[in-house]
Enzyme design. Structure first.
Site, short mmCIF file in Angstrom:
data_model
loop_
_atom_site.label_atom_id
_atom_site.label_comp_id
_atom_site.label_asym_id
_atom_site.label_seq_id
_atom_site.Cartn_x
_atom_site.Cartn_y
_atom_site.Cartn_z
N LYS A 22 4.11 3.83 -5.98
CA LYS A 22 4.24 2.47 -5.46
C LYS A 22 3.82 1.45 -6.53
O LYS A 22 4.51 0.48 -6.78
CB LYS A 22 3.36 2.30 -4.21
CG LYS A 22 3.20 0.86 -3.76
CD LYS A 22 2.39 0.76 -2.49
CE LYS A 22 0.92 0.56 -2.68
NZ LYS A 22 0.50 -0.76 -3.18
N ASN A 23 2.68 1.69 -7.16
CA ASN A 23 2.16 0.69 -8.09
C ASN A 23 2.88 0.67 -9.43
O ASN A 23 2.60 -0.18 -10.27
CB ASN A 23 0.64 0.89 -8.30
CG ASN A 23 -0.13 0.50 -7.05
OD1 ASN A 23 0.43 -0.03 -6.09
ND2 ASN A 23 -1.43 0.78 -7.05
N CYS A 117 -5.83 -10.92 2.30
CA CYS A 117 -7.05 -10.52 1.59
C CYS A 117 -7.62 -9.28 2.25
O CYS A 117 -8.75 -9.23 2.67
CB CYS A 117 -8.08 -11.63 1.57
SG CYS A 117 -8.66 -12.10 3.19
N ARG A 122 -8.79 -11.79 -3.59
CA ARG A 122 -8.00 -11.28 -4.73
C ARG A 122 -7.57 -12.47 -5.56
O ARG A 122 -6.46 -12.97 -5.44
CB ARG A 122 -6.82 -10.44 -4.24
CG ARG A 122 -7.30 -9.15 -3.61
CD ARG A 122 -6.17 -8.25 -3.25
NE ARG A 122 -5.88 -7.26 -4.28
CZ ARG A 122 -5.18 -6.16 -4.05
NH1 ARG A 122 -4.70 -5.91 -2.88
NH2 ARG A 122 -4.96 -5.31 -5.02
N ASP A 306 -8.54 3.05 -5.30
CA ASP A 306 -7.57 3.37 -4.25
C ASP A 306 -7.83 4.73 -3.60
O ASP A 306 -7.32 5.01 -2.51
CB ASP A 306 -6.14 3.34 -4.81
CG ASP A 306 -5.66 1.93 -5.08
OD1 ASP A 306 -6.37 0.98 -4.68
OD2 ASP A 306 -4.59 1.76 -5.68
N ARG A 398 2.81 1.31 4.02
CA ARG A 398 2.98 0.58 2.75
C ARG A 398 2.86 1.50 1.54
O ARG A 398 3.33 1.16 0.45
CB ARG A 398 1.91 -0.50 2.61
CG ARG A 398 2.06 -1.62 3.60
CD ARG A 398 1.05 -2.68 3.31
NE ARG A 398 1.56 -3.56 2.28
CZ ARG A 398 1.40 -4.86 2.30
NH1 ARG A 398 0.75 -5.43 3.28
NH2 ARG A 398 1.89 -5.59 1.34
C1 UD1 Z 1 -3.87 -3.00 -8.72
C2 UD1 Z 1 -3.28 -2.05 -7.71
C3 UD1 Z 1 -4.30 -1.71 -6.63
C4 UD1 Z 1 -5.56 -1.16 -7.30
C5 UD1 Z 1 -6.07 -2.13 -8.37
C6 UD1 Z 1 -7.25 -1.58 -9.15
C7 UD1 Z 1 -0.93 -2.67 -7.67
C8 UD1 Z 1 0.22 -3.21 -6.89
N1 UD1 Z 1 -2.11 -2.69 -7.08
O1 UD1 Z 1 -4.20 -4.19 -8.01
O2 UD1 Z 1 -3.74 -0.73 -5.77
O3 UD1 Z 1 -6.56 -1.02 -6.31
O4 UD1 Z 1 -5.01 -2.41 -9.31
O5 UD1 Z 1 -6.93 -0.38 -9.74
O6 UD1 Z 1 -0.77 -2.17 -8.79
N2 UD1 Z 1 -9.47 -9.96 -10.47
C9 UD1 Z 1 -9.93 -11.23 -10.74
N3 UD1 Z 1 -9.03 -12.17 -11.14
C10 UD1 Z 1 -7.71 -11.90 -11.30
C11 UD1 Z 1 -7.24 -10.60 -11.02
C12 UD1 Z 1 -8.15 -9.64 -10.60
O7 UD1 Z 1 -11.12 -11.51 -10.61
O8 UD1 Z 1 -6.94 -12.81 -11.67
C13 UD1 Z 1 -10.43 -8.93 -10.00
C14 UD1 Z 1 -10.11 -8.45 -8.57
O9 UD1 Z 1 -10.70 -9.28 -7.61
C15 UD1 Z 1 -10.72 -7.06 -8.56
C16 UD1 Z 1 -10.49 -6.59 -10.00
O10 UD1 Z 1 -10.25 -7.75 -10.78
O11 UD1 Z 1 -12.10 -7.13 -8.32
C17 UD1 Z 1 -9.34 -5.61 -10.13
O12 UD1 Z 1 -8.16 -6.22 -9.82
P1 UD1 Z 1 -6.77 -5.82 -10.51
O13 UD1 Z 1 -6.97 -4.73 -11.52
O14 UD1 Z 1 -6.12 -7.07 -10.94
O15 UD1 Z 1 -6.02 -5.22 -9.27
P2 UD1 Z 1 -4.54 -5.52 -8.80
O16 UD1 Z 1 -3.65 -5.63 -9.99
O17 UD1 Z 1 -4.55 -6.62 -7.80
#
Ligand code: UD1
Length: 417
Positions: A22-23, A117, A122, A306, A398
């Site tokens: 999925k990711n 959220c 996020r 995850d 999902r």
């Molecule tokens: C992706 C995965 C999700 C997985 C996560 C961490 C997808 C579709 N989803 O989510 O399943 O759990 O990686 O491996 O690929 N953060 C910030 N600011 C930002 C972006 C992120 O502070 O602009 C923080 C988030 O709140 C969180 C951390 O960074 O605490 C990790 O987030 P991120 O690696 O960005 O996860 P996603 O890409 O949303």
């Protein structure tokens, strides 16, 4: 609203093939927006709601998309639109990665803030700061982000955290920018390597994927590619936990064992026998699971956030006391409370769960709190005595293609009603 009805207590045995990730499929579909020459053909796409919504977004932008079985074709050769309405953006948390792709293709984008959220806040600051460093001007007005990307420039982008989504957004935004863009402290997840492999197959010039320094040398245009999505490592871990929790024995095919290393090492500590080949993993569960060393979630190659809920459910019945620290998302222990209603003994304080193994869980009527929390309840229900009913199945849907079919194939007593 459908629900899952599971009669627990049957050891899962047999072999199943793991679906595409999925990711990985979501950013790769977003990347097709960058291709102005030919028709992309993408294989091994899981049949999931998020994929359907992503296809709707692509069509809204003006791409021609077909889907047959697990193969999706995307033709984005003609002029594309730059606007994604809120109704689509908010159905998908990862829709934010379209920001970089559309900005690169049409030099402007209008997208609403992404949805919900489920796991706590996020934020998207890392995404928008990085795109601004690449020359985008971003304004927020009435819940929409207006991106002006007329003057994109290559640069070096040090990320304060190796965000998966922000790394993907930068990759999509920068591969057509002349010059060299460098991402420092980039995410190293296998899904990043898959996205880069797809972009390179389209003619991009990117090195360093899988390390914390990714180097993107801009190319003038990208052409179509024929690509197969990597296997879903979290779905694989889910099935392994189902087998381990029920005292079963399974073989997964279409997996990359290296992607599962942290999970496999915990399962081995729990007493499971594990054997891997280049694309299969076999697990044989012990008569009684043992509590492993403390699990701490971390960016790849650390233990994936995850998979955290899945392992909390598994350890609910392991002999001894287990400890799990969550370091990525703050609301990832919602399913622990639900597991307690099934007889588990889990205490959660802030980002730490202490799990006192119990001898049996009991079937109950429960509700999935989120995607992986819902999968955790499936694991618990399969291991429990009696019948469980799991509501809010739409969350579980999902992330899992053919979950019921696969579990039935492994001998589970499960029905969707
Ligand atoms: C992706 C995965 C999700 C997985 C996560 C961490 C997808 C579709 N989803 O989510 O399943 O759990 O990686 O491996 O690929 N953060 C910030 N600011 C930002 C972006 C992120 O502070 O602009 C923080 C988030 O709140 C969180 C951390 O960074 O605490 C990790 O987030 P991120 O690696 O960005 O996860 P996603 O890409 O949303």
């Amino acid at each position: 609203m459908s629900r899952l009805v599971i009669e627990g207590g049957k050891a899962l045995c047999g072999s199943i093939s793991v679906h595409g990730a999925k990711n990985a499929v979501l950013p790769i579909l977003a990347a097709t927006v960058l291709c102005s020459d030919g028709v992309n053909v993408i294989h091994n796409c899981p049949n999931l709601k998020d994929v359907t919504v992503t296809i709707e977004i692509l069509r809204k932008l003006g791409a021609r998309v077909t889907r047959q079985g697990h193969t999706i074709t995307v033709d984005a050769r003609h002029r594309l639109r730059h606007h994604i309405p809120a109704s689509l953006m908010q159905q998908l948390r990862s829709s934010i990665i379209f920001m970089g792709a559309i900005a690169a293709r049409t030099h402007k984008a209008k997208i609403s803030m992404p949805g919900g959220c489920e796991l706590g806040p996020r934020p998207i600051d890392l995404h928008s700061n990085a795109l601004e460093s690449l020359g985008c001007k971003i304004k927020e007005k009435n819940g929409y982000l207006h991106v002006n990307a007329k003057r994109l420039k290559s640069t070096t982008l040090p990320l304060s955290f190796p965000s998966v989504g922000a790394t993907e957004n930068i990759l999509l935004a920068s591969c057509l920018i002349p010059g060299v863009t460098v991402i420092e402290n980039a995410a190293k997840e296998p899904e990043i390597i898959d996205l880069v492999a797809f972009l390179n197959a389209m003619g991009a010039s990117i090195t360093g994927a899988g390390t914390s320094r990714i180097i993107i040398t801009g190319v003038p245009r990208l052409h179509a590619a024929d690509y197969s999505i990597m296997p879903d490592r979290i779905a694989a871990m889910t099935y392994l936990c189902c087998a381990a929790a029920t005292g079963g024995s399974i073989t997964l095919t279409n997996v990359v064992p290296e992607h599962l290393e942290t999970g496999l090492s915990i399962l081995a500590q729990c007493g499971c026998f594990i054997e891997a080949t280049s694309s299969t993993v076999t697990l044989v569960a012990p008569p009684k699971l043992q509590a492993p060393d403390t699990i701490t979630t971390a960016p790849y190659p650390g233990f994936p956030t995850d998979a955290q809920s899945l392992f909390v459910a598994l350890l609910a019945c392991a002999e001894g006391t287990s400890h799990v620290h969550e370091t990525i998302f703050e609301s990832r222990f919602k399913s622990a409370e639900v597991l307690n209603t099934m007889g588990a003994s889990i205490s959660v304080q802030d980002n730490h769960a202490e799990i006192h193994g119990v001898s049996t869980l009991h079937g109950r009527t429960v509700s999935a709190p989120d995607l992986r929390g819902g999968a955790a309840l499936v694991i618990a229900a399969l291991a429990a005595d009696g019948i469980s009913e799991i509501n809010n199945v739409q969350y579980i849907d999902r992330g899992y293609d053919s979950l019921v079919t696969n579990l039935r194939h492994l001998g589970a007593n499960i029905e969707r009603k």
